[in-house]
Design a protein around this motif. Structure first.
Motif, PDB file in Angstrom:
ATOM      1  N   ARG A  16      11.008  48.605  57.240  1.00  0.00           N
ATOM      2  CA  ARG A  16      10.384  48.192  55.978  1.00  0.00           C
ATOM      3  C   ARG A  16      11.443  47.787  54.967  1.00  0.00           C
ATOM      4  NH1 ARG A  16       6.363  52.990  54.855  1.00  0.00           N
ATOM      5  NH2 ARG A  16       7.516  52.885  52.919  1.00  0.00           N
ATOM      6  N   ALA A  17      12.555  48.523  54.944  1.00  0.00           N
ATOM      7  CA  ALA A  17      13.640  48.202  54.011  1.00  0.00           C
ATOM      8  C   ALA A  17      14.242  46.829  54.319  1.00  0.00           C
ATOM      9  CB  ALA A  17      14.711  49.285  54.056  1.00  0.00           C
ATOM     10  N   GLU A  18      14.403  46.512  55.610  1.00  0.00           N
ATOM     11  CA  GLU A  18      14.948  45.206  55.997  1.00  0.00           C
ATOM     12  C   GLU A  18      13.982  44.081  55.640  1.00  0.00           C
ATOM     13  OE1 GLU A  18      17.664  46.431  59.859  1.00  0.00           O
ATOM     14  OE2 GLU A  18      15.497  46.187  60.118  1.00  0.00           O
ATOM     15  N   VAL A  19      12.706  44.289  55.882  1.00  0.00           N
ATOM     16  CA  VAL A  19      11.702  43.280  55.535  1.00  0.00           C
ATOM     17  C   VAL A  19      11.692  43.049  54.025  1.00  0.00           C
ATOM     18  CG1 VAL A  19       9.212  42.795  55.488  1.00  0.00           C
ATOM     19  CG2 VAL A  19      10.276  43.712  57.565  1.00  0.00           C
ATOM     20  N   PHE A  20      11.789  44.125  53.249  1.00  0.00           N
ATOM     21  CA  PHE A  20      11.799  44.010  51.792  1.00  0.00           C
ATOM     22  C   PHE A  20      13.045  43.258  51.326  1.00  0.00           C
ATOM     23  CE2 PHE A  20      12.295  45.275  47.415  1.00  0.00           C
ATOM     24  CZ  PHE A  20      10.999  45.275  46.939  1.00  0.00           C
ATOM     25  N   ALA A  21      14.198  43.598  51.881  1.00  0.00           N
ATOM     26  CA  ALA A  21      15.435  42.902  51.518  1.00  0.00           C
ATOM     27  C   ALA A  21      15.327  41.413  51.829  1.00  0.00           C
ATOM     28  CB  ALA A  21      16.621  43.529  52.241  1.00  0.00           C
ATOM     29  N   VAL A  83      16.252  45.269  42.467  1.00  0.00           N
ATOM     30  CA  VAL A  83      14.812  45.364  42.696  1.00  0.00           C
ATOM     31  C   VAL A  83      14.564  46.714  43.362  1.00  0.00           C
ATOM     32  CG1 VAL A  83      12.786  44.335  43.793  1.00  0.00           C
ATOM     33  CG2 VAL A  83      14.650  42.863  42.987  1.00  0.00           C
ATOM     34  N   TYR A  84      13.614  47.474  42.820  1.00  0.00           N
ATOM     35  CA  TYR A  84      13.310  48.810  43.337  1.00  0.00           C
ATOM     36  C   TYR A  84      12.176  48.718  44.345  1.00  0.00           C
ATOM     37  CZ  TYR A  84      16.204  50.089  39.401  1.00  0.00           C
ATOM     38  OH  TYR A  84      17.245  50.189  38.524  1.00  0.00           O
ATOM     39  N   ARG A  85      12.499  49.040  45.591  1.00  0.00           N
ATOM     40  CA  ARG A  85      11.567  48.835  46.708  1.00  0.00           C
ATOM     41  C   ARG A  85      10.297  49.673  46.611  1.00  0.00           C
ATOM     42  NH1 ARG A  85      10.500  50.748  52.031  1.00  0.00           N
ATOM     43  NH2 ARG A  85      12.062  52.381  51.897  1.00  0.00           N
ATOM     44  N   ARG A  86      10.410  50.963  46.467  1.00  0.00           N
ATOM     45  CA  ARG A  86       9.224  51.835  46.516  1.00  0.00           C
ATOM     46  C   ARG A  86       8.225  51.526  45.397  1.00  0.00           C
ATOM     47  NH1 ARG A  86       6.943  53.165  50.025  1.00  0.00           N
ATOM     48  NH2 ARG A  86       6.225  55.136  49.235  1.00  0.00           N
ATOM     49  N   PRO A  87       8.642  51.368  44.146  1.00  0.00           N
ATOM     50  CA  PRO A  87       7.647  51.030  43.115  1.00  0.00           C
ATOM     51  C   PRO A  87       6.922  49.717  43.394  1.00  0.00           C
ATOM     52  CG  PRO A  87       9.650  51.839  42.083  1.00  0.00           C
ATOM     53  CD  PRO A  87       9.956  51.665  43.544  1.00  0.00           C
ATOM     54  N   VAL A  88       7.637  48.735  43.953  1.00  0.00           N
ATOM     55  CA  VAL A  88       6.990  47.454  44.289  1.00  0.00           C
ATOM     56  C   VAL A  88       6.012  47.650  45.438  1.00  0.00           C
ATOM     57  CG1 VAL A  88       7.380  45.126  45.203  1.00  0.00           C
ATOM     58  CG2 VAL A  88       8.856  46.009  43.388  1.00  0.00           C
ATOM     59  N   GLU A  89       6.428  48.380  46.472  1.00  0.00           N
ATOM     60  CA  GLU A  89       5.542  48.600  47.620  1.00  0.00           C
ATOM     61  C   GLU A  89       4.272  49.336  47.218  1.00  0.00           C
ATOM     62  OE1 GLU A  89       8.517  48.770  51.466  1.00  0.00           O
ATOM     63  OE2 GLU A  89       8.087  50.634  50.410  1.00  0.00           O
TER      64      GLU A  89
END
Length: 128
Positions: A16-21, A83-89
């Motif tokens: 998920r982190a790679e997809v978000f990046a 960009v903060y991943r968890r708040p966006v997700e």
């Protein structure tokens, strides 16, 4: 059947982190076509914002969790957009909605760094 399902250079699944990046990178690449100075800015993905981060106190003062932030260039260090991943997700459902929100966050943060409005950075800002 013996052997690998896919060649070693092809990942079977991205995290998920790679997809978000990748979403952040896609957004940056869209903007770089019109704003070549973005090559001088570092774009980072962090899981969550820090409570004790410099400059983030104001964002937390009203009880909202920031989706992104900026750090201006200083002491020989390049400017940064975070960009903060968890708040966006948490605020999105599905890849398309997430990609749209990531792009909005990137546009807003770039606009802040460049001293422009988000609509100037991306004329389609807010249309999605």
């Amino acid at each position: 059947m013996r052997g690998p399902i896919a060649p070693p250079q092809v990942p079977l699944a991205a995290s998920r982190a790679e997809v978000f990046a990748d979403l952040v990178q896609d957004s940056v690449e869209r903007l770089e076509r019109h704003w070549p100075q973005l090559a001088d800015i570092d774009f980072l993905v962090l899981e969550v914002p820090r409570l004790d981060g410099r400059g983030e106190q104001a964002a937390w003062a009203d009880g909202t969790v920031p989706l992104g932030g900026t750090l201006p260039a200083q002491d020989g260090r390049r400017a940064r957009v975070v960009v903060y991943r968890r708040p966006v997700e948490i605020r999105t459902k599905g890849r398309d909605e997430r990609a749209a929100l990531v792009h909005e966050v990137v546009v807003e943060q770039v606009a802040e760094l460049l001293g422009l409005t988000p609509e100037t950075v991306d004329p389609r800002y807010g249309e999605d």
